[in-house]
Write a protein that holds these residues in place. Sequence first.
Motif, PDB file in Angstrom:
ATOM      1  N   PRO B 103      51.975  22.305  77.285  1.00 16.26           N
ATOM      2  CA  PRO B 103      51.538  22.885  78.557  1.00 16.26           C
ATOM      3  C   PRO B 103      50.964  24.289  78.331  1.00 16.26           C
ATOM      4  O   PRO B 103      51.228  24.909  77.287  1.00 16.26           O
ATOM      5  CB  PRO B 103      52.829  22.931  79.393  1.00 16.26           C
ATOM      6  CG  PRO B 103      53.929  22.943  78.395  1.00 16.26           C
ATOM      7  CD  PRO B 103      53.435  22.205  77.189  1.00 16.26           C
ATOM      8  N   PRO B 104      50.189  24.789  79.293  1.00 20.26           N
ATOM      9  CA  PRO B 104      49.548  26.099  79.109  1.00 20.26           C
ATOM     10  C   PRO B 104      50.525  27.216  78.746  1.00 20.26           C
ATOM     11  O   PRO B 104      50.206  28.066  77.910  1.00 20.26           O
ATOM     12  CB  PRO B 104      48.902  26.368  80.474  1.00 20.26           C
ATOM     13  CG  PRO B 104      48.652  25.013  81.039  1.00 20.26           C
ATOM     14  CD  PRO B 104      49.779  24.156  80.558  1.00 20.26           C
ATOM     15  N   ASP B 105      51.714  27.217  79.346  1.00 19.50           N
ATOM     16  CA  ASP B 105      52.664  28.298  79.046  1.00 19.50           C
ATOM     17  C   ASP B 105      53.057  28.281  77.577  1.00 19.50           C
ATOM     18  O   ASP B 105      53.255  29.335  76.957  1.00 19.50           O
ATOM     19  CB  ASP B 105      53.904  28.195  79.946  1.00 19.50           C
ATOM     20  CG  ASP B 105      54.577  26.843  79.867  1.00 19.50           C
ATOM     21  OD1 ASP B 105      55.492  26.676  79.068  1.00 19.50           O
ATOM     22  OD2 ASP B 105      54.169  25.920  80.613  1.00 19.50           O
ATOM     23  N   LYS B 106      53.160  27.090  76.984  1.00 19.94           N
ATOM     24  CA  LYS B 106      53.522  27.029  75.561  1.00 19.94           C
ATOM     25  C   LYS B 106      52.342  27.365  74.656  1.00 19.94           C
ATOM     26  O   LYS B 106      52.535  27.868  73.549  1.00 19.94           O
ATOM     27  CB  LYS B 106      54.094  25.657  75.209  1.00 19.94           C
ATOM     28  CG  LYS B 106      55.555  25.516  75.621  1.00 19.94           C
ATOM     29  CD  LYS B 106      56.235  24.398  74.871  1.00 19.94           C
ATOM     30  CE  LYS B 106      57.724  24.369  75.184  1.00 19.94           C
ATOM     31  NZ  LYS B 106      58.398  23.278  74.488  1.00 19.94           N
ATOM     32  N   SER B 109      52.588  30.968  74.380  1.00 18.22           N
ATOM     33  CA  SER B 109      53.685  31.348  73.476  1.00 18.22           C
ATOM     34  C   SER B 109      53.260  31.263  72.008  1.00 18.22           C
ATOM     35  O   SER B 109      53.713  32.058  71.179  1.00 18.22           O
ATOM     36  CB  SER B 109      54.912  30.456  73.701  1.00 18.22           C
ATOM     37  OG  SER B 109      55.424  30.642  75.003  1.00 18.22           O
ATOM     38  N   GLU B 112      51.372  34.366  71.396  1.00 14.83           N
ATOM     39  CA  GLU B 112      52.319  35.483  71.443  1.00 14.83           C
ATOM     40  C   GLU B 112      53.038  35.593  70.091  1.00 14.83           C
ATOM     41  O   GLU B 112      53.166  36.693  69.527  1.00 14.83           O
ATOM     42  CB  GLU B 112      53.332  35.231  72.564  1.00 14.83           C
ATOM     43  CG  GLU B 112      54.272  36.380  72.829  1.00 14.83           C
ATOM     44  CD  GLU B 112      55.207  36.080  73.984  1.00 14.83           C
ATOM     45  OE1 GLU B 112      55.697  34.935  74.098  1.00 14.83           O
ATOM     46  OE2 GLU B 112      55.456  36.986  74.795  1.00 14.83           O
ATOM     47  N   ILE B 123      52.999  39.966  76.671  1.00 11.44           N
ATOM     48  CA  ILE B 123      52.016  39.268  77.504  1.00 11.44           C
ATOM     49  C   ILE B 123      51.997  39.941  78.869  1.00 11.44           C
ATOM     50  O   ILE B 123      53.043  40.113  79.503  1.00 11.44           O
ATOM     51  CB  ILE B 123      52.393  37.775  77.636  1.00 11.44           C
ATOM     52  CG1 ILE B 123      52.409  37.096  76.266  1.00 11.44           C
ATOM     53  CG2 ILE B 123      51.431  37.068  78.587  1.00 11.44           C
ATOM     54  CD1 ILE B 123      51.072  36.981  75.578  1.00 11.44           C
ATOM     55  N   THR B 124      50.825  40.340  79.321  1.00  8.28           N
ATOM     56  CA  THR B 124      50.740  41.121  80.561  1.00  8.28           C
ATOM     57  C   THR B 124      50.099  40.350  81.710  1.00  8.28           C
ATOM     58  O   THR B 124      50.161  40.790  82.853  1.00  8.28           O
ATOM     59  CB  THR B 124      49.933  42.410  80.322  1.00  8.28           C
ATOM     60  OG1 THR B 124      48.655  42.071  79.770  1.00  8.28           O
ATOM     61  CG2 THR B 124      50.662  43.338  79.353  1.00  8.28           C
ATOM     62  N   ARG B 125      49.486  39.224  81.420  1.00  7.39           N
ATOM     63  CA  ARG B 125      48.890  38.420  82.490  1.00  7.39           C
ATOM     64  C   ARG B 125      48.586  37.014  81.961  1.00  7.39           C
ATOM     65  O   ARG B 125      48.116  36.868  80.823  1.00  7.39           O
ATOM     66  CB  ARG B 125      47.603  39.075  82.981  1.00  7.39           C
ATOM     67  CG  ARG B 125      47.045  38.405  84.217  1.00  7.39           C
ATOM     68  CD  ARG B 125      45.854  39.129  84.790  1.00  7.39           C
ATOM     69  NE  ARG B 125      45.343  38.334  85.886  1.00  7.39           N
ATOM     70  CZ  ARG B 125      45.170  38.785  87.111  1.00  7.39           C
ATOM     71  NH1 ARG B 125      45.410  40.020  87.403  1.00  7.39           N
ATOM     72  NH2 ARG B 125      44.726  37.986  88.052  1.00  7.39           N
ATOM     73  N   VAL B 126      48.858  36.016  82.798  1.00 10.72           N
ATOM     74  CA  VAL B 126      48.552  34.631  82.442  1.00 10.72           C
ATOM     75  C   VAL B 126      48.007  33.919  83.673  1.00 10.72           C
ATOM     76  O   VAL B 126      48.633  33.954  84.737  1.00 10.72           O
ATOM     77  CB  VAL B 126      49.806  33.864  81.948  1.00 10.72           C
ATOM     78  CG1 VAL B 126      49.413  32.484  81.445  1.00 10.72           C
ATOM     79  CG2 VAL B 126      50.537  34.627  80.854  1.00 10.72           C
ATOM     80  N   ASP B 127      46.858  33.297  83.539  1.00  8.90           N
ATOM     81  CA  ASP B 127      46.245  32.584  84.668  1.00  8.90           C
ATOM     82  C   ASP B 127      45.611  31.289  84.176  1.00  8.90           C
ATOM     83  O   ASP B 127      45.132  31.217  83.040  1.00  8.90           O
ATOM     84  CB  ASP B 127      45.144  33.442  85.312  1.00  8.90           C
ATOM     85  CG  ASP B 127      45.710  34.633  86.064  1.00  8.90           C
ATOM     86  OD1 ASP B 127      46.446  34.418  87.044  1.00  8.90           O
ATOM     87  OD2 ASP B 127      45.433  35.777  85.645  1.00  8.90           O
ATOM     88  N   PRO B 128      45.545  30.298  85.055  1.00  8.39           N
ATOM     89  CA  PRO B 128      44.767  29.105  84.700  1.00  8.39           C
ATOM     90  C   PRO B 128      43.291  29.473  84.605  1.00  8.39           C
ATOM     91  O   PRO B 128      42.841  30.396  85.296  1.00  8.39           O
ATOM     92  CB  PRO B 128      45.004  28.152  85.880  1.00  8.39           C
ATOM     93  CG  PRO B 128      46.021  28.782  86.745  1.00  8.39           C
ATOM     94  CD  PRO B 128      46.108  30.225  86.409  1.00  8.39           C
ATOM     95  N   VAL B 137      43.983  27.993  79.818  1.00  2.08           N
ATOM     96  CA  VAL B 137      44.749  29.167  80.219  1.00  2.08           C
ATOM     97  C   VAL B 137      44.096  30.422  79.640  1.00  2.08           C
ATOM     98  O   VAL B 137      43.533  30.392  78.541  1.00  2.08           O
ATOM     99  CB  VAL B 137      46.221  29.029  79.759  1.00  2.08           C
ATOM    100  CG1 VAL B 137      46.359  29.009  78.241  1.00  2.08           C
ATOM    101  CG2 VAL B 137      47.094  30.107  80.349  1.00  2.08           C
TER     102      VAL B 137
END
Lengths: 134, 196
Positions: B103-106, B109, B112, B123-128, B137
Amino acid sequence: MPVPVGEAEFQRVIAPLRFGWIQDEIKRGQYEESLVLFDRLLARKPADPEVLYARGEVYRLRGDKDDLPRALDDLSRAAGAQKPPAETFRSLGLVQRQLGNAQAAAEAFDRYLALDPHAPDAGLLRSYLSDLKS
Amino acid sequence: MKRLFALLLAALLAACTTIAKVEGDQVVNDKLVVKVPAAWNKVTDPWEHEPYDLWTQEGIPLDHLRLWAGVQSGQPLVAKPTVLFRAPGEKDPRYPTFVSGLPPDKLVSLFEALYANEGEVKITRVDPTIFAGEKGVRFELTLARRADDLVLNGVGWAAEHNHELYAATFAAPRLTFFSKLLPMAEAVVKTAHIKG
């Protein structure tokens, strides 16, 4: 186990920095080493919400066989403790989402965003929430 | 003897890092096409076969644009160094490794962890986003680099297509360079599309 002299004072002094150090440890991506560290810390203080979060997050990120239930267990325990890190609910939501538990995932994300409305990943999690609630 | 030494030195230097100007249409790993409106410098090290293209404006110690194209499931985002000696029982460290279906969050990571190897990363910002025509992402980060205590800002884009990873990251010192060079990196990244 006897409490080492000065431990309380040491913990008080490092308290503002400790969670940042724990997060840095997670970010290294050396999951097995981190698990040894967090297991040791939890052996000394089993209900420590910061370390329960950390170990659950490492299990979530590693994602090996049986890691998801372990992550869910640690993160649920952290979430039920007093003053858990807000990130606990983020990770809990991500685990529940991965397990297909849409309602539990949405509740966890809602809680995370309520605790930290300006979280760095708020944009991504709101898109997850939108999918979960549709 | 001096002549031989000079020849050996010249041969050694010729085998070291090369820098070539890139502009116009470029293809990364024969899979990702980008248009380069303003020239960049492509850095190639024959000794290290990294799984990404490495471009820079001011030189690698200052800024870098990395482009990954067609990273297959199970492949790391960086080349694993050759280990010449290993202590008994010592294991290889983990390297951020792409797995199809993350998934995008991983995905975030992974990058990161990649930058955490260089220093303290946040990480300071995450958006689709859409990257290379695929849902993906976009993330922003800060890096306090351990080697020189320099604070860098970074931005990254990642998406999966046909079980392969396509991604780009750009990082430069927070003071002056990031704001000056980011539009040039974005101008390249927004043209990215998958070949075929």
